[in-house]
Design an enzyme around this catalytic site. Sequence first.
Site, PDB file in Angstrom:
ATOM      1  N   GLN A  85     -10.030  -2.720   2.668  1.00 19.20           N
ATOM      2  CA  GLN A  85      -9.521  -2.997   3.841  1.00 19.20           C
ATOM      3  C   GLN A  85      -9.736  -3.019   5.198  1.00 19.20           C
ATOM      4  OE1 GLN A  85      -5.927  -3.914   1.246  1.00 19.20           O
ATOM      5  NE2 GLN A  85      -4.834  -3.770   3.958  1.00 19.20           N
TER       6      GLN A  85
ATOM      7  N   MET B 257       0.878  -1.590  -0.442  1.00 21.87           N
ATOM      8  CA  MET B 257       0.115  -0.021   0.118  1.00 21.87           C
ATOM      9  C   MET B 257       0.924   1.314   0.320  1.00 21.87           C
ATOM     10  SD  MET B 257      -3.469  -0.697   2.165  1.00 21.87           S
ATOM     11  CE  MET B 257      -2.911  -0.534   3.212  1.00 21.87           C
TER      12      MET B 257
ATOM     13  N   HIS C  73       9.560  -3.266   3.218  1.00 21.33           N
ATOM     14  CA  HIS C  73       8.619  -3.902   1.945  1.00 21.33           C
ATOM     15  C   HIS C  73      10.225  -3.784   0.903  1.00 21.33           C
ATOM     16  CE1 HIS C  73       5.481  -0.354   2.807  1.00 21.33           C
ATOM     17  NE2 HIS C  73       4.783  -1.256   3.131  1.00 21.33           N
TER      18      HIS C  73
ATOM     19  N   VAL D 215      11.277  -7.270   9.314  1.00 27.15           N
ATOM     20  CA  VAL D 215      12.564  -6.064   9.238  1.00 27.15           C
ATOM     21  C   VAL D 215      12.035  -5.175  10.460  1.00 27.15           C
ATOM     22  CG1 VAL D 215      13.672  -4.143   7.940  1.00 27.15           C
ATOM     23  CG2 VAL D 215      13.311  -6.240   6.602  1.00 27.15           C
TER      24      VAL D 215
ATOM     25  N   SER E  82       7.017  -0.261  10.555  1.00 26.40           N
ATOM     26  CA  SER E  82       5.506  -0.178   9.532  1.00 26.40           C
ATOM     27  C   SER E  82       5.414   1.186   9.289  1.00 26.40           C
ATOM     28  CB  SER E  82       4.533  -0.524  10.846  1.00 26.40           C
ATOM     29  OG  SER E  82       3.251  -0.317  10.282  1.00 26.40           O
ATOM     30  N   SER E  83       4.492   1.334   7.904  1.00 30.68           N
ATOM     31  CA  SER E  83       4.070   2.710   7.776  1.00 30.68           C
ATOM     32  C   SER E  83       2.790   3.669   8.635  1.00 30.68           C
ATOM     33  CB  SER E  83       2.907   2.599   6.626  1.00 30.68           C
ATOM     34  OG  SER E  83       4.008   1.619   5.097  1.00 30.68           O
ATOM     35  N   ARG E  84       2.667   2.688   9.365  1.00 32.72           N
ATOM     36  CA  ARG E  84       1.841   3.183  11.241  1.00 32.72           C
ATOM     37  C   ARG E  84       2.894   3.306  12.173  1.00 32.72           C
ATOM     38  NH1 ARG E  84      -2.616  -1.003   8.902  1.00 32.72           N
ATOM     39  NH2 ARG E  84      -4.677   0.473   8.168  1.00 32.72           N
TER      40      ARG E  84
ATOM     41  N   LYS F  25       5.619 -10.686   8.982  1.00 30.78           N
ATOM     42  CA  LYS F  25       4.810  -9.015   9.759  1.00 30.78           C
ATOM     43  C   LYS F  25       3.538  -9.001  10.131  1.00 30.78           C
ATOM     44  CE  LYS F  25       4.513  -4.783  11.618  1.00 30.78           C
ATOM     45  NZ  LYS F  25       3.882  -3.933  10.825  1.00 30.78           N
ATOM     46  N   ASP F  26       2.653 -10.154   8.609  1.00 30.07           N
ATOM     47  CA  ASP F  26       1.367  -9.833   8.636  1.00 30.07           C
ATOM     48  C   ASP F  26       1.473 -10.890   8.276  1.00 30.07           C
ATOM     49  OD1 ASP F  26       0.297  -7.047   8.655  1.00 30.07           O
ATOM     50  OD2 ASP F  26       2.121  -7.163   7.589  1.00 30.07           O
TER      51      ASP F  26
END
Length: 285
Positions: free
Chosen positions: A61, A30, A37, A176, A185-187, A149-150
Amino acid sequence: MDVIRQVGALRLAVGQARVKGQRVALVPTMGALHQGHLSLLDCAAQHGELRVMSIYVNPTQFGPSEDFTKYPRPFDDDCELARGRGCDIVFAPADGDMYPDGFCTTVSVNRLSETLCGASRPGHFAGVATVVLKLLNLVQPDTAVFGRKDAQQVLVLRRMVQDLNVPVRLIAAPTVREQDGLALSSRNVYLTAEERRQAPLLYRGLQALGRAFEHGQLDTQRLRASARDIIAGATLFSLEYLEVVDTVMLRPLDRVDRTALVALAARCSQSRTRLIDNITLGGEL
Ligand code: AMP
């Protein structure tokens, strides 16, 4: 590297690579790319001569109260990062092409989607499965790479591919982390300074649980207690779940008598950011 937005152009580019005998590896994302990533692109390079990264913030999602509109979208920076890591094609479709008027179909991977993150995010994994099946059909890669991670996402998609006979090989690449252990995480950009300081305790708790397992503790109540003691130090986080489950149907285990996934989700009290992390015991995903 080509940046492709149209489905027709994507099919043409992938078709040309195939004619040359190249294998195709897909990395769905995303965007808001980080080293996690980019590590998936390294993994893709081992499995394909044509590396395609999709960048698409998939609306289906996200729940109605989730961060879809504020999700970071630094698209130009993402393209530079992907180019620098050997990506051949960034595929960034428009919402109207992914979900045209009249779109009616949903892929539901039942049971696996209802537990762990699925319990608090109804519809999330149906959104993920639907968009990933679309991307697999559009790109038709030999291999698709996802992050451990997910972990639940990996298991849901593995099930989907198996159940629906999708001709692709799924690879689950390692998580990572920052130097202090926090999973990238992007968050993470949403975290306040104090939340960021406390966040590594989540992984430290998982590590303590992993050590207890290595020392012979198989009772999952006791294992979870060893993680909870440490995670309790992250006073700005409330634990949504910390579960020890099997890696096929995600059912809770009383004893670790097979490969187990230890997964957690925690929510920050200040920024409302939700973080997830996991480890496996006695094997890999
Ligand atoms: P997202 O953009 O969050 O949908 O993630 C795209 C892909 O990157 C998914 O397969 C994630 O599991 C993977 N990913 C996210 N964070 C990490 C990380 N820290 N390490 C490895 N892979 C990751």
